[in-house]
Design a protein around this motif. Structure first.
Motif, PDB file in Angstrom:
ATOM      1  N   PRO A  68      36.885 -56.203   9.840  1.00 33.77           N
ATOM      2  CA  PRO A  68      35.688 -56.970  10.220  1.00 33.77           C
ATOM      3  C   PRO A  68      35.180 -56.616  11.607  1.00 33.77           C
ATOM      4  N   ASP A  69      33.901 -56.836  11.817  1.00 36.36           N
ATOM      5  CA  ASP A  69      33.331 -56.737  13.156  1.00 36.36           C
ATOM      6  C   ASP A  69      33.771 -57.953  13.964  1.00 36.36           C
ATOM      7  N   GLY A  70      33.700 -57.835  15.263  1.00 36.27           N
ATOM      8  CA  GLY A  70      34.053 -58.958  16.123  1.00 36.27           C
ATOM      9  C   GLY A  70      33.187 -58.970  17.360  1.00 36.27           C
ATOM     10  N   PRO A  71      33.307 -60.003  18.182  1.00 33.32           N
ATOM     11  CA  PRO A  71      32.502 -60.087  19.394  1.00 33.32           C
ATOM     12  C   PRO A  71      32.915 -59.027  20.407  1.00 33.32           C
ATOM     13  N   LEU A  72      32.027 -58.697  21.316  1.00 27.65           N
ATOM     14  CA  LEU A  72      32.354 -57.799  22.402  1.00 27.65           C
ATOM     15  C   LEU A  72      33.459 -58.417  23.235  1.00 27.65           C
ATOM     16  N   ILE A  73      34.460 -57.646  23.567  1.00 28.42           N
ATOM     17  CA  ILE A  73      35.631 -58.190  24.245  1.00 28.42           C
ATOM     18  C   ILE A  73      35.267 -58.854  25.573  1.00 28.42           C
ATOM     19  N   GLY A  74      34.211 -58.345  26.218  1.00 26.36           N
ATOM     20  CA  GLY A  74      33.771 -58.957  27.467  1.00 26.36           C
ATOM     21  C   GLY A  74      33.337 -60.391  27.307  1.00 26.36           C
ATOM     22  N   GLU A  75      32.797 -60.735  26.138  1.00 20.19           N
ATOM     23  CA  GLU A  75      32.395 -62.115  25.876  1.00 20.19           C
ATOM     24  C   GLU A  75      33.611 -63.030  25.824  1.00 20.19           C
ATOM     25  N   LEU A  76      34.711 -62.517  25.261  1.00 23.43           N
ATOM     26  CA  LEU A  76      35.935 -63.301  25.223  1.00 23.43           C
ATOM     27  C   LEU A  76      36.504 -63.488  26.608  1.00 23.43           C
ATOM     28  N   ALA A  77      36.433 -62.423  27.416  1.00 23.02           N
ATOM     29  CA  ALA A  77      36.936 -62.497  28.782  1.00 23.02           C
ATOM     30  C   ALA A  77      36.151 -63.532  29.586  1.00 23.02           C
ATOM     31  N   ASN A  78      34.837 -63.530  29.416  1.00 22.30           N
ATOM     32  CA  ASN A  78      33.984 -64.493  30.143  1.00 22.30           C
ATOM     33  C   ASN A  78      34.261 -65.923  29.685  1.00 22.30           C
ATOM     34  N   ALA A  79      34.522 -66.065  28.391  1.00 24.92           N
ATOM     35  CA  ALA A  79      34.774 -67.406  27.846  1.00 24.92           C
ATOM     36  C   ALA A  79      36.073 -67.986  28.368  1.00 24.92           C
ATOM     37  N   SER A  80      37.054 -67.102  28.638  1.00 27.30           N
ATOM     38  CA  SER A  80      38.366 -67.571  29.092  1.00 27.30           C
ATOM     39  C   SER A  80      38.462 -67.659  30.601  1.00 27.30           C
ATOM     40  N   ALA A  81      37.432 -67.181  31.309  1.00 27.95           N
ATOM     41  CA  ALA A  81      37.464 -67.180  32.776  1.00 27.95           C
ATOM     42  C   ALA A  81      37.327 -68.597  33.318  1.00 27.95           C
TER      43      ALA A  81
END
Length: 365
Positions: free
Chosen positions: A352-365
């Motif tokens: 499957p496709d997934g979100p850009l990893i940077g979006e996850l990093a920003n969400a967890s910051a």
């Protein structure tokens, strides 16, 4: 930059999920590798579970046992062409200028050694590893994979294989040498094959005899359980080289007693959680040594895979899909693998496709 599919974890013991990661455009000396298989190393678990206490940068894309096919090359690449079989291991860059790098010992680089994942590259960006469909790397850190070794069996050799080959070569395992391999797992099963191919007399030391049949099949001359009563007395001063692959803390005095004159105990695990302790008199006896080693340089890694191809040595693997990563981590913890898991790259590229990893990093910051 271009996007590729990958699997990442966003925190200790968090499940892996599909993401998109950025790979750099090819520079003049870069190659693009379509990843066919990525080995699951115990180090991946250490970082994914943050067992190194704050040393992990999340989101994390592990994987430093990579085998695949070259899909594109930079304008100044000379070692590879499109369609070549290629592999990568622990390192993706080093300074190339320090004394150690000039000697082909990049693993001891005193400038800036960049790891294949969870490391800051020269461009200031975090590196992402082989749990992905493609990777871009400088040709000087890519290894040619001989045709006689299937890519699935080759992948673990770029960490596990070179990590045992390097000390065996350095301490001159060969005819007349008695080698003990402590722990018969992902590293140990390759250590047995390589030491035997070098001509040494090889003994497996493990907690039980559960894998004895495999040990003899892969070339061991002897297979002994260290839990057997009388084992240490029977094997006092028996070995010239003892390679320890086990992550657990050991009673060093017991294991040093196994070393013959000028014998060496080589630790290749970084997982012990307590300082080593040894009686100094035990070192004086037989002029024994304790040492350690990092994996190996790039030239030595190429030498390793070529040697293994010549002698029919390869990793014994179980091929899994990307959705099985957590299950594999659990099974490794139970010792339930013979002997290395490798992730089928198609399960990532076709997943499957997934979100850009940077979006996850920003969400967890």
């Amino acid at each position: 930059m271009f996007l590729v599919k990958a699997r990442c974890t966003c925190g200790p013991h968090q499940p892996f999920q599909a993401v998109a990661i950025e790979r750099r455009e090819l520079g003049p000396t870069d190659v693009l590798i379509d990843i066919a298989y990525a080995g699951i190393c115990h180090t991946d678990i250490h970082y994914a579970h943050d067992q190194k206490k704050g040393k992990t940068s999340f989101p994390l894309v592990p994987g430093h046992e990579i085998a695949g096919v070259v899909a594109a090359v930079g304008s100044k690449v000379t070692k590879f062409k499109v369609g070549d079989r290629a592999g990568m291991g622990v390192m993706c860059r080093s300074c190339q200028n320090c004394e150690h790098c000039r000697k082909g010992l990049e693993q001891y680089c005193t400038g800036k050694r960049v790891l294949t994942y969870n490391s800051i590259d020269y461009d200031g960006k975090l590196t992402y590893g082989g749990y992905s469909e493609k990777i871009v790397a400088d040709e000087n850190f890519v290894i040619r994979v001989p045709e006689t070794i299937p890519l699935a069996n080759a992948a673990p050799m770029f960490c596990a294989g070179i990590t045992v080959y390097s000390p065996l070569r350095h301490w001159k395992a060969g005819p007349g040498k008695r080698v003990a391999i402590l722990g018969f797992g992902g590293l140990g099963h390759l250590g047995v094959q390589i030491a035997k191919a070098m001509g040494a007399h090889v003994t497996v030391l493990d907690l039980s005899l559960a894998k004895q049949e495999d040990g003899y099949r892969l070339g061991a001359d002897e297979y002994r359980a260290t839990t057997d009563p009388g084992f240490f007395a029977e094997f006092t001063s028996a070995f010239d080289i003892l390679i320890s692959t086990v992550p657990a803390n050991l009673d060093m005095d017991k294991y040093l007693s196994l070393l013959a004159l000028d014998g060496v105990f080589v630790n290749i695990s970084s997982s012990q959680d307590k300082p080593l302790s040894v009686t100094t008199a035990n070192l004086l006896m037989n002029r024994r040594s304790i040492s350690g080693t990092r994996s190996g340089g790039i030239a030595e890694t190429q030498e390793m895979i070529d040697f293994c191809a010549k002698h029919g040595v390869m990793a014994q693997v179980e091929i899994v899909g990307a959705d099985q990563i957590e299950e594999c981590f659990e099974r490794i913890g139970r010792g339930d693998v013979r002997f290395r898991f490798v992730i089928d790259g198609k399960s990532i590229s076709g997943g499957p496709d997934g979100p850009l990893i940077g979006e996850l990093a920003n969400a967890s910051a």
